[in-house]
Scaffold this motif. Structure first.
Motif, PDB file in Angstrom:
ATOM      1  N   ASP A 166       0.829  -1.206   0.000  1.00  0.00           N
ATOM      2  CA  ASP A 166       0.000   0.000   0.000  1.00  0.00           C
ATOM      3  C   ASP A 166       0.864   1.258   0.000  1.00  0.00           C
ATOM      4  O   ASP A 166       0.608   2.200  -0.758  1.00  0.00           O
ATOM      5  CB  ASP A 166      -0.914  -0.012   1.223  1.00  0.00           C
ATOM      6  CG  ASP A 166      -1.862   1.179   1.257  1.00  0.00           C
ATOM      7  OD1 ASP A 166      -2.683   1.305   0.332  1.00  0.00           O
ATOM      8  OD2 ASP A 166      -1.769   1.993   2.208  1.00  0.00           O
ATOM      9  N   PHE A 167       1.902   1.275   0.832  1.00  0.00           N
ATOM     10  CA  PHE A 167       2.801   2.433   0.875  1.00  0.00           C
ATOM     11  C   PHE A 167       3.449   2.650  -0.491  1.00  0.00           C
ATOM     12  O   PHE A 167       3.532   3.786  -0.994  1.00  0.00           O
ATOM     13  CB  PHE A 167       3.888   2.223   1.932  1.00  0.00           C
ATOM     14  CG  PHE A 167       4.917   3.320   1.959  1.00  0.00           C
ATOM     15  CD1 PHE A 167       4.730   4.448   2.745  1.00  0.00           C
ATOM     16  CD2 PHE A 167       6.072   3.221   1.188  1.00  0.00           C
ATOM     17  CE1 PHE A 167       5.674   5.464   2.755  1.00  0.00           C
ATOM     18  CE2 PHE A 167       7.016   4.236   1.190  1.00  0.00           C
ATOM     19  CZ  PHE A 167       6.814   5.354   1.983  1.00  0.00           C
ATOM     20  N   THR A 168       3.924   1.556  -1.104  1.00  0.00           N
ATOM     21  CA  THR A 168       4.588   1.660  -2.400  1.00  0.00           C
ATOM     22  C   THR A 168       3.673   2.272  -3.445  1.00  0.00           C
ATOM     23  O   THR A 168       4.068   3.190  -4.178  1.00  0.00           O
ATOM     24  CB  THR A 168       5.054   0.271  -2.874  1.00  0.00           C
ATOM     25  OG1 THR A 168       5.941  -0.296  -1.907  1.00  0.00           O
ATOM     26  CG2 THR A 168       5.776   0.377  -4.206  1.00  0.00           C
ATOM     27  N   GLN A 169       2.443   1.770  -3.529  1.00  0.00           N
ATOM     28  CA  GLN A 169       1.530   2.265  -4.549  1.00  0.00           C
ATOM     29  C   GLN A 169       1.183   3.742  -4.342  1.00  0.00           C
ATOM     30  O   GLN A 169       1.114   4.515  -5.305  1.00  0.00           O
ATOM     31  CB  GLN A 169       0.253   1.411  -4.560  1.00  0.00           C
ATOM     32  CG  GLN A 169       0.483  -0.020  -5.023  1.00  0.00           C
ATOM     33  CD  GLN A 169       1.211  -0.096  -6.356  1.00  0.00           C
ATOM     34  OE1 GLN A 169       0.830   0.566  -7.328  1.00  0.00           O
ATOM     35  NE2 GLN A 169       2.274  -0.883  -6.404  1.00  0.00           N
ATOM     36  N   LYS A 170       1.003   4.137  -3.111  1.00  0.00           N
ATOM     37  CA  LYS A 170       0.687   5.544  -2.838  1.00  0.00           C
ATOM     38  C   LYS A 170       1.869   6.444  -3.169  1.00  0.00           C
ATOM     39  O   LYS A 170       1.706   7.517  -3.757  1.00  0.00           O
ATOM     40  CB  LYS A 170       0.267   5.710  -1.377  1.00  0.00           C
ATOM     41  CG  LYS A 170      -1.092   5.123  -1.063  1.00  0.00           C
ATOM     42  CD  LYS A 170      -1.458   5.288   0.410  1.00  0.00           C
ATOM     43  CE  LYS A 170      -2.841   4.723   0.703  1.00  0.00           C
ATOM     44  NZ  LYS A 170      -3.186   4.811   2.143  1.00  0.00           N
ATOM     45  N   LYS A 171       3.071   6.009  -2.780  1.00  0.00           N
ATOM     46  CA  LYS A 171       4.252   6.824  -3.060  1.00  0.00           C
ATOM     47  C   LYS A 171       4.543   6.872  -4.555  1.00  0.00           C
ATOM     48  O   LYS A 171       4.926   7.931  -5.093  1.00  0.00           O
ATOM     49  CB  LYS A 171       5.458   6.282  -2.296  1.00  0.00           C
ATOM     50  CG  LYS A 171       6.740   7.072  -2.513  1.00  0.00           C
ATOM     51  CD  LYS A 171       6.634   8.514  -2.021  1.00  0.00           C
ATOM     52  CE  LYS A 171       6.705   8.607  -0.518  1.00  0.00           C
ATOM     53  NZ  LYS A 171       6.802  10.011  -0.056  1.00  0.00           N
ATOM     54  N   LEU A 172       4.363   5.760  -5.246  1.00  0.00           N
ATOM     55  CA  LEU A 172       4.565   5.756  -6.690  1.00  0.00           C
ATOM     56  C   LEU A 172       3.616   6.727  -7.379  1.00  0.00           C
ATOM     57  O   LEU A 172       4.014   7.447  -8.308  1.00  0.00           O
ATOM     58  CB  LEU A 172       4.382   4.349  -7.258  1.00  0.00           C
ATOM     59  CG  LEU A 172       5.507   3.346  -7.032  1.00  0.00           C
ATOM     60  CD1 LEU A 172       5.119   1.972  -7.575  1.00  0.00           C
ATOM     61  CD2 LEU A 172       6.816   3.806  -7.663  1.00  0.00           C
ATOM     62  N   LYS A 173       2.369   6.765  -6.944  1.00  0.00           N
ATOM     63  CA  LYS A 173       1.416   7.701  -7.541  1.00  0.00           C
ATOM     64  C   LYS A 173       1.855   9.144  -7.319  1.00  0.00           C
ATOM     65  O   LYS A 173       1.815   9.976  -8.243  1.00  0.00           O
ATOM     66  CB  LYS A 173       0.014   7.492  -6.971  1.00  0.00           C
ATOM     67  CG  LYS A 173      -1.036   8.384  -7.629  1.00  0.00           C
ATOM     68  CD  LYS A 173      -2.413   8.169  -7.066  1.00  0.00           C
ATOM     69  CE  LYS A 173      -3.448   8.956  -7.863  1.00  0.00           C
ATOM     70  NZ  LYS A 173      -3.089  10.391  -8.022  1.00  0.00           N
ATOM     71  N   THR A 174       2.304   9.436  -6.099  1.00  0.00           N
ATOM     72  CA  THR A 174       2.778  10.787  -5.801  1.00  0.00           C
ATOM     73  C   THR A 174       3.971  11.153  -6.671  1.00  0.00           C
ATOM     74  O   THR A 174       4.032  12.240  -7.263  1.00  0.00           O
ATOM     75  CB  THR A 174       3.167  10.904  -4.316  1.00  0.00           C
ATOM     76  OG1 THR A 174       2.019  10.667  -3.509  1.00  0.00           O
ATOM     77  CG2 THR A 174       3.735  12.285  -3.999  1.00  0.00           C
ATOM     78  N   LEU A 175       4.930  10.236  -6.754  1.00  0.00           N
ATOM     79  CA  LEU A 175       6.124  10.491  -7.554  1.00  0.00           C
ATOM     80  C   LEU A 175       5.772  10.661  -9.028  1.00  0.00           C
ATOM     81  O   LEU A 175       6.285  11.570  -9.698  1.00  0.00           O
ATOM     82  CB  LEU A 175       7.117   9.337  -7.385  1.00  0.00           C
ATOM     83  CG  LEU A 175       7.806   9.238  -6.021  1.00  0.00           C
ATOM     84  CD1 LEU A 175       8.524   7.900  -5.893  1.00  0.00           C
ATOM     85  CD2 LEU A 175       8.802  10.376  -5.832  1.00  0.00           C
ATOM     86  N   ARG A 176       4.899   9.821  -9.539  1.00  0.00           N
ATOM     87  CA  ARG A 176       4.524   9.914 -10.952  1.00  0.00           C
ATOM     88  C   ARG A 176       3.828  11.233 -11.260  1.00  0.00           C
ATOM     89  O   ARG A 176       4.108  11.880 -12.281  1.00  0.00           O
ATOM     90  CB  ARG A 176       3.631   8.732 -11.321  1.00  0.00           C
ATOM     91  CG  ARG A 176       4.391   7.410 -11.416  1.00  0.00           C
ATOM     92  CD  ARG A 176       3.475   6.204 -11.410  1.00  0.00           C
ATOM     93  NE  ARG A 176       4.235   4.968 -11.619  1.00  0.00           N
ATOM     94  CZ  ARG A 176       3.766   3.752 -11.421  1.00  0.00           C
ATOM     95  NH1 ARG A 176       2.514   3.594 -10.977  1.00  0.00           N
ATOM     96  NH2 ARG A 176       4.515   2.701 -11.645  1.00  0.00           N
ATOM     97  N   ASP A 177       2.947  11.637 -10.383  1.00  0.00           N
ATOM     98  CA  ASP A 177       2.249  12.918 -10.584  1.00  0.00           C
ATOM     99  C   ASP A 177       3.219  14.086 -10.544  1.00  0.00           C
ATOM    100  O   ASP A 177       3.148  15.011 -11.378  1.00  0.00           O
ATOM    101  CB  ASP A 177       1.171  13.104  -9.507  1.00  0.00           C
ATOM    102  CG  ASP A 177      -0.007  12.162  -9.675  1.00  0.00           C
ATOM    103  OD1 ASP A 177      -0.140  11.581 -10.769  1.00  0.00           O
ATOM    104  OD2 ASP A 177      -0.776  12.008  -8.716  1.00  0.00           O
TER     105      ASP A 177
END
Length: 331
Positions: A19-30
């Motif tokens: 869950d942490f990975t997916q949330k952080k990846l979304k933030t980084l991608r945005d």
């Protein structure tokens, strides 16, 4: 409950990290999109991440292994200096832990994708090139340039599963490259701790778990697609490699597989242990000579032996004794 949630429903540490990975990846991608899309080179830049973010197991303590692919004729320093500065600043804000002293990864590590396709197995194929290529395939994901990332992965995989590759057989070139990379990791570990005095305990522990899992994920991908045609091998491999390794294991096994659950259980124990600040510090301070005096290290070493046995059992259960993967791993 999503498929990903259900995969780790009985493993809270794995679920938390996913869950942490997916949330952080979304933030980084945005955020990467916001700073790169206005660049003149926005259609030539692709940012790749591997490591804990690629495996879907990142935490607040994780660093961010990444490299940048730039398809441009101009020298990098002349082409995108402002973009590189912005990328570095963004990473410092979002993932402040340093990747350490390395030229293989980092916010200023920029290569052309064409370079990844050249000299595979040749005299100019150094450890950095091998590492980027294998991690791109086996655990990589994108931070910017999703379509290019996917297209590049497809082209790179076709270097290993060629058009003239025999149908309904193991992709030996790809398998041998995965084996070569895993053995290179082990050799490189010995060099770093013996010749460069790098810390030993934590590196050794990661080699026994996360690096072993990476290797396992490659082996089972090659084995799973062996009976397909060349074109089918490429497409099926892509669909598997898009999944983080533990999700790949779950996707290939029965939902009630005890071996899969044991792999998850053991790997969760490993992640939980190295997340504990005291245990992590102890491991960082443990050297080869003092390892037998370190209770935490010895417990994890014993656990890693069980991990190896569980991975081997999983392969034996998943692929019958006549499957060529068993013979090929020896010869």
């Amino acid at each position: 409950m999503s498929t990903k949630d259900s995969t780790f429903q009985d493993f809270p540490e794995l679920a938390k990290r996913s869950d942490f990975t997916q949330k952080k990846l979304k933030t980084l991608r945005d955020r990467f999109k916001s700073i790169i899309e206005s660049s003149d080179y926005s259609e030539q830049i692709t940012i790749v991440t591997t490591g804990s973010y690629g495996r879907g197991e990142a935490s607040e303590e994780s660093d961010l292994d990444l490299f940048i692919l730039l398809d441009a004729d101009e020298p990098v320093k002349e082409a995108i200096p402002d973009v590189l500065d912005a990328i570095k600043q963004l990473i410092d804000e979002e993932v402040p832990k340093s990747t350490g002293e390395t030229t293989t990864f980092g916010p200023r590590t920029v290569i052309k994708f064409s370079e990844m396709l050249q000299n595979i197995g040749g005299s100019e194929d150094d450890n950095e090139s091998l590492t980027r290529r294998m991690l791109y395939l086996l655990e990589g994901t994108w931070l910017y340039g999703q379509k290019r990332f996917e297209r590049y992965r497809h082209r790179l995989l076709e270097k290993y599963i060629k058009e003239d590759s025999p149908d309904h057989q193991l992709s030996k070139f790809f398998l041998n490259e995965i084996i070569r990379y895993y053995r290179t990791i082990a050799t490189d570990f010995e060099h770093k701790v013996s010749e460069r005095n790098k810390e030993w305990g934590l590196r050794s522990t990661k080699l026994r778990f996360s690096r072993k899992l990476l290797y396992f994920g490659g082996l089972i991908t090659v084995a799973e697609v062996s009976e397909l045609t060349q074109a089918e091998k490429v497409e099926r491999s892509i669909s598997l490699l898009e999944k983080p390794v533990l999700e790949r294991v779950a996707a290939l096994s029965d939902s009630e597989s005890q071996s899969t659950r044991e792999i998850f259980r053991i790997y969760e124990q490993f992640l939980t242990a190295i997340s504990d600040p005291e245990i992590r510090q102890t491991l960082e301070q443990t050297d080869k000579e003092s390892r037998h005096d370190c209770k935490q290290y010895m417990q994890l070493r014993e656990l890693s032996s069980e991990f190896s046995n569980r991975l081997a059992t999983w392969i034996e259960e998943q692929f019958n004794k006549e499957h060529p993967i068993h013979h090929s791993l020896i010869f």
